[in-house]
Design a protein around this motif. Sequence first.
Motif, PDB file in Angstrom:
ATOM      1  N   ALA A 164       0.737  -1.302   0.112  1.00 29.93           N
ATOM      2  CA  ALA A 164      -0.025   0.127  -0.158  1.00 29.93           C
ATOM      3  C   ALA A 164       0.797   1.130   0.139  1.00 29.93           C
ATOM      4  O   ALA A 164       0.313   2.303  -0.583  1.00 29.93           O
ATOM      5  N   LEU A 165       2.095   1.333   0.365  1.00 24.51           N
ATOM      6  CA  LEU A 165       2.822   2.393   0.881  1.00 24.51           C
ATOM      7  C   LEU A 165       3.935   2.372  -0.241  1.00 24.51           C
ATOM      8  O   LEU A 165       4.718   3.329  -0.438  1.00 24.51           O
ATOM      9  N   GLU A 166       3.760   1.178  -1.227  1.00 19.05           N
ATOM     10  CA  GLU A 166       4.679   1.402  -2.364  1.00 19.05           C
ATOM     11  C   GLU A 166       6.254   1.435  -1.823  1.00 19.05           C
ATOM     12  O   GLU A 166       7.041   2.026  -2.358  1.00 19.05           O
ATOM     13  N   ALA A 167       6.410   0.582  -0.709  1.00 23.69           N
ATOM     14  CA  ALA A 167       7.679   0.567  -0.275  1.00 23.69           C
ATOM     15  C   ALA A 167       8.911  -0.192  -1.238  1.00 23.69           C
ATOM     16  O   ALA A 167       8.488  -0.639  -2.273  1.00 23.69           O
ATOM     17  N   ASP A 168      10.018   0.421  -1.092  1.00 25.24           N
ATOM     18  CA  ASP A 168      11.042  -0.329  -1.871  1.00 25.24           C
ATOM     19  C   ASP A 168      11.203  -1.803  -1.592  1.00 25.24           C
ATOM     20  O   ASP A 168      11.749  -2.412  -2.309  1.00 25.24           O
ATOM     21  N   VAL A 169      11.258  -2.019  -0.374  1.00 25.44           N
ATOM     22  CA  VAL A 169      11.528  -3.359   0.014  1.00 25.44           C
ATOM     23  C   VAL A 169      10.812  -3.769   1.413  1.00 25.44           C
ATOM     24  O   VAL A 169      10.455  -2.944   2.097  1.00 25.44           O
ATOM     25  N   CYS A 170      10.640  -4.889   1.672  1.00 25.61           N
ATOM     26  CA  CYS A 170       9.750  -5.465   2.992  1.00 25.61           C
ATOM     27  C   CYS A 170      10.974  -6.363   3.589  1.00 25.61           C
ATOM     28  O   CYS A 170      10.920  -7.344   3.012  1.00 25.61           O
ATOM     29  N   GLU A 171      11.225  -6.044   4.666  1.00 20.58           N
ATOM     30  CA  GLU A 171      12.418  -6.683   5.347  1.00 20.58           C
ATOM     31  C   GLU A 171      11.690  -7.293   6.530  1.00 20.58           C
ATOM     32  O   GLU A 171      11.191  -7.003   7.263  1.00 20.58           O
ATOM     33  N   ILE A 172      11.655  -8.740   6.648  1.00 17.99           N
ATOM     34  CA  ILE A 172      11.285  -9.702   7.418  1.00 17.99           C
ATOM     35  C   ILE A 172      12.346 -10.306   8.684  1.00 17.99           C
ATOM     36  O   ILE A 172      13.106 -10.992   8.062  1.00 17.99           O
ATOM     37  N   TYR A 173      12.326  -9.517   9.925  1.00 22.76           N
ATOM     38  CA  TYR A 173      13.481  -9.859  10.650  1.00 22.76           C
ATOM     39  C   TYR A 173      12.876 -11.229  11.530  1.00 22.76           C
ATOM     40  O   TYR A 173      11.740 -10.936  12.112  1.00 22.76           O
ATOM     41  N   THR A 174      13.795 -12.204  11.746  1.00 26.45           N
ATOM     42  CA  THR A 174      13.290 -13.282  12.387  1.00 26.45           C
ATOM     43  C   THR A 174      14.439 -13.816  13.298  1.00 26.45           C
ATOM     44  O   THR A 174      15.494 -13.280  13.285  1.00 26.45           O
ATOM     45  N   ASP A 175      14.456 -15.261  13.645  1.00 23.01           N
ATOM     46  CA  ASP A 175      15.438 -15.702  14.675  1.00 23.01           C
ATOM     47  C   ASP A 175      16.411 -16.691  13.863  1.00 23.01           C
ATOM     48  O   ASP A 175      17.268 -17.296  14.510  1.00 23.01           O
ATOM     49  N   VAL A 176      16.254 -16.737  12.412  1.00 21.04           N
ATOM     50  CA  VAL A 176      17.355 -17.273  11.865  1.00 21.04           C
ATOM     51  C   VAL A 176      17.836 -16.541  10.764  1.00 21.04           C
ATOM     52  O   VAL A 176      17.244 -15.448  10.457  1.00 21.04           O
ATOM     53  N   ASP A 177      18.918 -17.042   9.978  1.00 17.81           N
ATOM     54  CA  ASP A 177      19.360 -15.826   8.939  1.00 17.81           C
ATOM     55  C   ASP A 177      18.720 -15.857   7.651  1.00 17.81           C
ATOM     56  O   ASP A 177      19.278 -15.184   6.903  1.00 17.81           O
ATOM     57  N   GLY A 178      17.643 -16.520   7.423  1.00 18.92           N
ATOM     58  CA  GLY A 178      17.040 -16.647   6.152  1.00 18.92           C
ATOM     59  C   GLY A 178      16.115 -17.691   6.080  1.00 18.92           C
ATOM     60  O   GLY A 178      15.806 -18.519   6.895  1.00 18.92           O
ATOM     61  N   VAL A 179      15.899 -17.993   4.740  1.00 21.57           N
ATOM     62  CA  VAL A 179      15.286 -19.127   4.359  1.00 21.57           C
ATOM     63  C   VAL A 179      16.356 -20.137   4.115  1.00 21.57           C
ATOM     64  O   VAL A 179      17.207 -19.852   3.479  1.00 21.57           O
ATOM     65  N   PHE A 180      16.007 -21.456   4.835  1.00 22.38           N
ATOM     66  CA  PHE A 180      17.200 -22.580   4.558  1.00 22.38           C
ATOM     67  C   PHE A 180      16.765 -23.641   3.672  1.00 22.38           C
ATOM     68  O   PHE A 180      15.556 -23.641   3.418  1.00 22.38           O
ATOM     69  N   THR A 181      17.661 -24.501   3.192  1.00 13.78           N
ATOM     70  CA  THR A 181      17.229 -25.513   2.330  1.00 13.78           C
ATOM     71  C   THR A 181      16.702 -26.660   3.038  1.00 13.78           C
ATOM     72  O   THR A 181      15.914 -27.598   2.585  1.00 13.78           O
ATOM     73  N   ALA A 182      16.493 -26.601   4.441  1.00 12.12           N
ATOM     74  CA  ALA A 182      15.819 -27.359   5.259  1.00 12.12           C
ATOM     75  C   ALA A 182      15.300 -26.711   6.609  1.00 12.12           C
ATOM     76  O   ALA A 182      16.589 -25.773   6.857  1.00 12.12           O
ATOM     77  N   ASP A 183      14.683 -26.989   7.585  1.00 14.57           N
ATOM     78  CA  ASP A 183      14.711 -26.486   8.784  1.00 14.57           C
ATOM     79  C   ASP A 183      15.984 -26.698   9.501  1.00 14.57           C
ATOM     80  O   ASP A 183      16.314 -27.657   9.880  1.00 14.57           O
ATOM     81  N   PRO A 184      16.682 -25.465   9.935  1.00 15.28           N
ATOM     82  CA  PRO A 184      18.032 -25.722  10.486  1.00 15.28           C
ATOM     83  C   PRO A 184      17.755 -26.154  12.160  1.00 15.28           C
ATOM     84  O   PRO A 184      18.742 -26.790  12.526  1.00 15.28           O
ATOM     85  N   ARG A 185      16.665 -26.318  12.355  1.00 14.82           N
ATOM     86  CA  ARG A 185      16.435 -27.137  13.706  1.00 14.82           C
ATOM     87  C   ARG A 185      16.642 -28.614  13.732  1.00 14.82           C
ATOM     88  O   ARG A 185      17.175 -29.227  14.537  1.00 14.82           O
ATOM     89  N   VAL A 186      16.304 -28.917  12.229  1.00 10.88           N
ATOM     90  CA  VAL A 186      16.300 -30.575  12.202  1.00 10.88           C
ATOM     91  C   VAL A 186      17.661 -30.918  11.394  1.00 10.88           C
ATOM     92  O   VAL A 186      18.163 -31.821  11.615  1.00 10.88           O
ATOM     93  N   VAL A 187      17.939 -30.003  10.541  1.00  9.65           N
ATOM     94  CA  VAL A 187      19.351 -30.369   9.695  1.00  9.65           C
ATOM     95  C   VAL A 187      20.324 -29.152   9.974  1.00  9.65           C
ATOM     96  O   VAL A 187      20.092 -28.001   9.365  1.00  9.65           O
ATOM     97  N   LYS A 188      21.348 -29.668  10.649  1.00  7.91           N
ATOM     98  CA  LYS A 188      22.406 -28.746  11.057  1.00  7.91           C
ATOM     99  C   LYS A 188      23.084 -28.099   9.871  1.00  7.91           C
ATOM    100  O   LYS A 188      23.988 -27.260   9.844  1.00  7.91           O
ATOM    101  N   LYS A 189      23.096 -29.072   8.872  1.00  8.94           N
ATOM    102  CA  LYS A 189      24.075 -28.587   7.386  1.00  8.94           C
ATOM    103  C   LYS A 189      23.063 -27.782   6.589  1.00  8.94           C
ATOM    104  O   LYS A 189      23.478 -27.614   5.288  1.00  8.94           O
ATOM    105  N   ALA A 190      21.930 -27.491   6.783  1.00  7.95           N
ATOM    106  CA  ALA A 190      21.224 -26.703   6.054  1.00  7.95           C
ATOM    107  C   ALA A 190      21.982 -25.458   5.766  1.00  7.95           C
ATOM    108  O   ALA A 190      22.664 -24.870   6.196  1.00  7.95           O
ATOM    109  N   ARG A 191      21.719 -25.152   4.271  1.00  6.41           N
ATOM    110  CA  ARG A 191      22.147 -24.165   3.578  1.00  6.41           C
ATOM    111  C   ARG A 191      21.222 -22.794   3.697  1.00  6.41           C
ATOM    112  O   ARG A 191      20.246 -23.009   3.044  1.00  6.41           O
ATOM    113  N   LYS A 192      21.874 -21.661   3.735  1.00  8.18           N
ATOM    114  CA  LYS A 192      20.988 -20.488   3.555  1.00  8.18           C
ATOM    115  C   LYS A 192      20.684 -20.061   2.196  1.00  8.18           C
ATOM    116  O   LYS A 192      21.878 -20.311   1.230  1.00  8.18           O
ATOM    117  N   ILE A 193      19.521 -20.042   1.801  1.00 10.63           N
ATOM    118  CA  ILE A 193      19.366 -19.541   0.207  1.00 10.63           C
ATOM    119  C   ILE A 193      19.488 -18.090  -0.024  1.00 10.63           C
ATOM    120  O   ILE A 193      19.011 -17.238   0.783  1.00 10.63           O
TER     121      ILE A 193
END
Length: 425
Positions: A164-193
């Motif tokens: 609605a505000l025609e923002a340049d970006v929407c940043e979603i801050y969470t408790d992991v470094d991003g979206v991973f190739t699997a849930d990092p809680r289950v796969v320690k070697k998950a890679r950040k995408i």
Amino acid sequence: MSLVVQKYGGSSVADAEGIKRVAKRIVEAKKNGNQVVVVVSAMGDTTDELIDLAAQVSPMPAGREFDMLLTAGERISMALLAMAIKNLGHAAQSFTGSQAGVITDSVHTKARIIDVTPGRIRTSVDEGNIAIVAGFQGVSQDKKDITTLGRGGSDTTAVALAAALEADVCEIYTDVDGVFTADPRVVKKARKIDWISFEDMLELASSGSKVLLHRCVEYARRYNIPIHVRSSFSGLPGTWVSNEPHAQGAQKVEQAIISGVAHDTSEAKVTVVGVPDKPGEAAKIFRTIADGQINIDMIVQNVSAASTGLTDISFTLPKTDGRKVIDALEKIKPTVGFESLRYDDQIAKISLVGAGMKTNPGVTAAFFEALSDAGVNIELISTSEIRISVVTRADDVGEAVRAVHTAFGLDSETDEAVVYGGTGR
Ligand code: ASP
Ligand code: MG
């Protein structure tokens, strides 16, 4: 000047320290020359605590009052955050969802946003303030009652405001470094995408990945709002979710064949045993389920045994709807004429997602081989163009996800995935 919408989840503002840490980060964004609108969730487990409290005074609280109660959580965090920012010497104003112009339908506890009229937010930032908006809530168009958007709904608030505000970006801050190739809680070697398409992200979200809600990604895709998912704890660059790999800030990355492996243990399996194999039986069963407003996921019908003319039909559905479905099906047992019902809530769904599977033969075979090598039995299978899902025993889920992750070369060689806190929201 760019306009940035930042959203902070409950684990990022779990206590006073967290709120002060987040306030600093917000002020940084402002000092870098941006206009900043912040959407905030309730502190830590506040929403769960409010739900528990409601249950103690009433087994079936009225939707209107329930929503009024839950929105209090976000009011607390928005006000505290605005105070913390002011304490750092910067102007800030907090707004409820209703004040921010988030207009919804009137379906309490899972309202849909139908319009956003962010006039007050625009004015506030134009006057130099950092605007803080309570996530997860709005006001119904017809009755003007306070509504909530469903659990995890603050992400959707953020994307809707960004649109609605025609923002340049929407940043979603969470408790992991991003979206991973699997849930990092289950796969320690998950890679950040680094970058993932809306399409793949939608499939991951509907297959059990909790990092972004399906509805939020759907909204972002519809309005073409790039999302940057990142950690409020580390400050590292996170994952860009957008249409194009060249979205602002994203490095040039190629589309991976496989984006990731998602798992979901929130579903149960129902088997209708001994259904007469003649036209109209499945229709009766699924009409009954649909009339109960229940969404089902995978469906499998067995070949009928020639000697009996009977078949079995299995399907999966949210565990929370299990009781309702069994009761409804018991009622139609005499008219459909099936033998019995089986209910199994010890299942897990494991999904492999990636647009590349459209053009790469052998993905299904490799997926099944990985499961077989790990000694995991497959109970149901379903596919879409860019996803393969199987149902296994719940006990096997960790091992199965790790085996598939390794088999598709998704394991990272370097850094282990860090989980900074929280429970995956
Ligand atoms: N506080 C709400 C919840 O816990 C909304 C959100 O966190 O996005 O579901
Ligand atoms: Mg929350």
